[in-house]
Motif scaffolding. Structure first.
Motif, PDB file in Angstrom:
ATOM      1  N   VAL A 127       0.849  -1.198   0.000  1.00  0.00           N
ATOM      2  CA  VAL A 127       0.000   0.000   0.000  1.00  0.00           C
ATOM      3  C   VAL A 127       0.879   1.241   0.000  1.00  0.00           C
ATOM      4  O   VAL A 127       2.028   1.210   0.434  1.00  0.00           O
ATOM      5  CB  VAL A 127      -0.945   0.054   1.224  1.00  0.00           C
ATOM      6  N   GLY A 128       0.326   2.336  -0.469  1.00  0.00           N
ATOM      7  CA  GLY A 128       1.013   3.612  -0.373  1.00  0.00           C
ATOM      8  C   GLY A 128       0.890   4.184   1.031  1.00  0.00           C
ATOM      9  O   GLY A 128       0.013   3.784   1.802  1.00  0.00           O
ATOM     10  N   ALA A 129       1.774   5.114   1.368  1.00  0.00           N
ATOM     11  CA  ALA A 129       1.764   5.691   2.709  1.00  0.00           C
ATOM     12  C   ALA A 129       0.437   6.359   3.035  1.00  0.00           C
ATOM     13  O   ALA A 129      -0.063   6.263   4.160  1.00  0.00           O
ATOM     14  CB  ALA A 129       2.910   6.699   2.842  1.00  0.00           C
ATOM     15  N   ASP A 130      -0.166   7.031   2.045  1.00  0.00           N
ATOM     16  CA  ASP A 130      -1.441   7.708   2.299  1.00  0.00           C
ATOM     17  C   ASP A 130      -2.537   6.695   2.592  1.00  0.00           C
ATOM     18  O   ASP A 130      -3.370   6.898   3.485  1.00  0.00           O
ATOM     19  CB  ASP A 130      -1.825   8.608   1.122  1.00  0.00           C
ATOM     20  N   THR A 154       6.823   4.581   0.719  1.00  0.00           N
ATOM     21  CA  THR A 154       6.993   5.987   1.092  1.00  0.00           C
ATOM     22  C   THR A 154       7.790   6.713   0.006  1.00  0.00           C
ATOM     23  O   THR A 154       8.545   6.107  -0.745  1.00  0.00           O
ATOM     24  CB  THR A 154       7.727   6.129   2.433  1.00  0.00           C
ATOM     25  N   ARG A 155       7.575   8.007  -0.045  1.00  0.00           N
ATOM     26  CA  ARG A 155       8.338   8.880  -0.934  1.00  0.00           C
ATOM     27  C   ARG A 155       8.252  10.277  -0.349  1.00  0.00           C
ATOM     28  O   ARG A 155       7.428  10.525   0.554  1.00  0.00           O
ATOM     29  CB  ARG A 155       7.806   8.840  -2.357  1.00  0.00           C
ATOM     30  N   LEU A 174       1.116  -5.033  11.188  1.00  0.00           N
ATOM     31  CA  LEU A 174       2.557  -5.280  11.105  1.00  0.00           C
ATOM     32  C   LEU A 174       3.063  -4.573   9.856  1.00  0.00           C
ATOM     33  O   LEU A 174       2.609  -4.861   8.745  1.00  0.00           O
ATOM     34  CB  LEU A 174       2.841  -6.778  11.025  1.00  0.00           C
ATOM     35  N   LEU A 175       4.006  -3.652  10.016  1.00  0.00           N
ATOM     36  CA  LEU A 175       4.393  -2.748   8.940  1.00  0.00           C
ATOM     37  C   LEU A 175       5.836  -2.933   8.505  1.00  0.00           C
ATOM     38  O   LEU A 175       6.727  -3.142   9.329  1.00  0.00           O
ATOM     39  CB  LEU A 175       4.197  -1.295   9.397  1.00  0.00           C
ATOM     40  N   ASP A 176       6.060  -2.853   7.220  1.00  0.00           N
ATOM     41  CA  ASP A 176       7.399  -2.823   6.635  1.00  0.00           C
ATOM     42  C   ASP A 176       7.422  -1.648   5.665  1.00  0.00           C
ATOM     43  O   ASP A 176       6.539  -1.539   4.801  1.00  0.00           O
ATOM     44  CB  ASP A 176       7.696  -4.121   5.880  1.00  0.00           C
ATOM     45  N   PHE A 177       8.412  -0.779   5.806  1.00  0.00           N
ATOM     46  CA  PHE A 177       8.468   0.420   4.980  1.00  0.00           C
ATOM     47  C   PHE A 177       9.544   0.284   3.902  1.00  0.00           C
ATOM     48  O   PHE A 177      10.607  -0.285   4.140  1.00  0.00           O
ATOM     49  CB  PHE A 177       8.750   1.646   5.844  1.00  0.00           C
TER      50      PHE A 177
END
Length: 223
Positions: A127-130, A154-155, A174-177
Motif C-alpha cells: 500500500v502507499g503511505a497515504d 513511502t516517498r 505489522l508494517l514494513d516500509f
C-alpha cells in the motif's frame, strides 16, 4: 480449490510454499484502470527491498471505494495487467477478485490467500503511505490486520510519522516500509490524456499503450 481455479487465482505462484520452504509473496491490489509504470515501479521496489519471492497483481472486481464512478470492464483491466507484467518472472496477475461476485474487500482477498497457502508463506500487502494511514477504517480492519504484513511505500511528501506508525501498530498492523522513486503518474491522468486523444507512451508499457490507443479506450469519457 481445483487446479484450474488455483492457477487463475495464484498464477505462477500457485506452488509457493508447497515444499515447506519459507517464502514471501507481495500482493499489489488496485483498480489498474489502466495500469502504469508507477504501479510497476512500486511493485519492483517492494520486491527488492523486502526480498519477496514474487508480486501478485490483483485487479479489483467491483472496488468498494470507487462505486461512485464507472470502471473499465474487469476482463480488460486483467488483460492490460498481463501485458504489463509479461517478461518479468517475479510478477504475475491474479483473477481472484474479478472472478468473485460482489464488492471487492481486501480482507476477503487476504483471507482467501491465507487459506490457499501454507503457513510458511508470508503475505505482504503493498500500500502507499497515504492509504496506510486509513487502514484502521478499512472493512473488518481487525481481521485484516491479522492476515498479512503491510508493505508501505513511502516517498518525499508521503511518509508515515512515528506517531501514526505507533497508532497503526496499536491497531495490530505489522508494517514494513520501503522507499519508491517518485513517479508523478496516475491512472486518472492517463484516462484524461486518452480522452483528449493524447499519447500515453512512456507512461505505461508499450504493449499497454498500443492496446489503449488501438482500441480507443476512454475517448468518450468526460473528465
Amino acid at each position: 480449490m481445483n487446479t484450474s481455479a488455483r492457477g487463475a487465482a495464484l498464477g505462477r505462484f500457485a506452488a509457493l510454499g508447497q515444499t515447506g520452504a519459507p517464502a514471501r509473496l507481495g500482493i499489489m491490489g488496485g483498480t489498474f484502470d489502466p495500469i502504469h509504470f508507477g504501479h510497476l515501479a512500486c511493485a519492483q521496489e517492494a520486491l527488492e527491498a523486502l526480498d519477496l519471492d514474487g508480486v501478485l497483481f490483483m485487479p479489483a472486481g467491483i472496488p468498494s471505494f470507487k462505486r461512485d464512478r464507472a470502471v473499465s470492464p474487469a476482463a480488460d483491466r486483467v488483460r492490460w495487467c498481463r501485458k504489463a507484467v509479461a517478461g518479468n518472472e517475479a510478477f504475475d496477475v491474479s483473477t481472484l477478485e474479478v472472478d468473485r461476485p460482489g464488492v471487492t474487500y481486501a480482507v476477503d482477498t487476504l483471507a482467501h490467500l491465507r487459506d490457499a497457502y501454507p503457513s510458511c508463506v508470508e503475505l505482504f500487502f503493498i500500500v502507499g503511505a497515504d492509504a496506510a494511514l486509513t487502514l484502521p477504517r478499512w472493512y473488518e480492519s481487525e481481521r485484516l490486520a491479522s492476515l498479512a504484513r503491510f508493505a508501505v511505500a513511502t516517498r518525499p511528501g508521503y511518509t508515515v510519522s512515528a506517531e501514526d506508525r505507533r497508532s497503526l501498530e496499536e491497531h495490530g498492523f505489522l508494517l514494513d516500509f520501503f522507499e519508491v522513486t517518485p513517479l508523478d503518474i496516475s491512472s486518472s491522468d492517463l484516462r484524461g490524456r486518452l480522452a483528449s486523444g493524447r499519447s500515453v507512451r512512456y507512461l505505461t508499457p508499450d504493449a499497454v499503450a498500443e492496446c489503449l490507443a488501438d482500441e480507443h479506450w476512454y475517448r468518450k469519457e468526460v473528465v
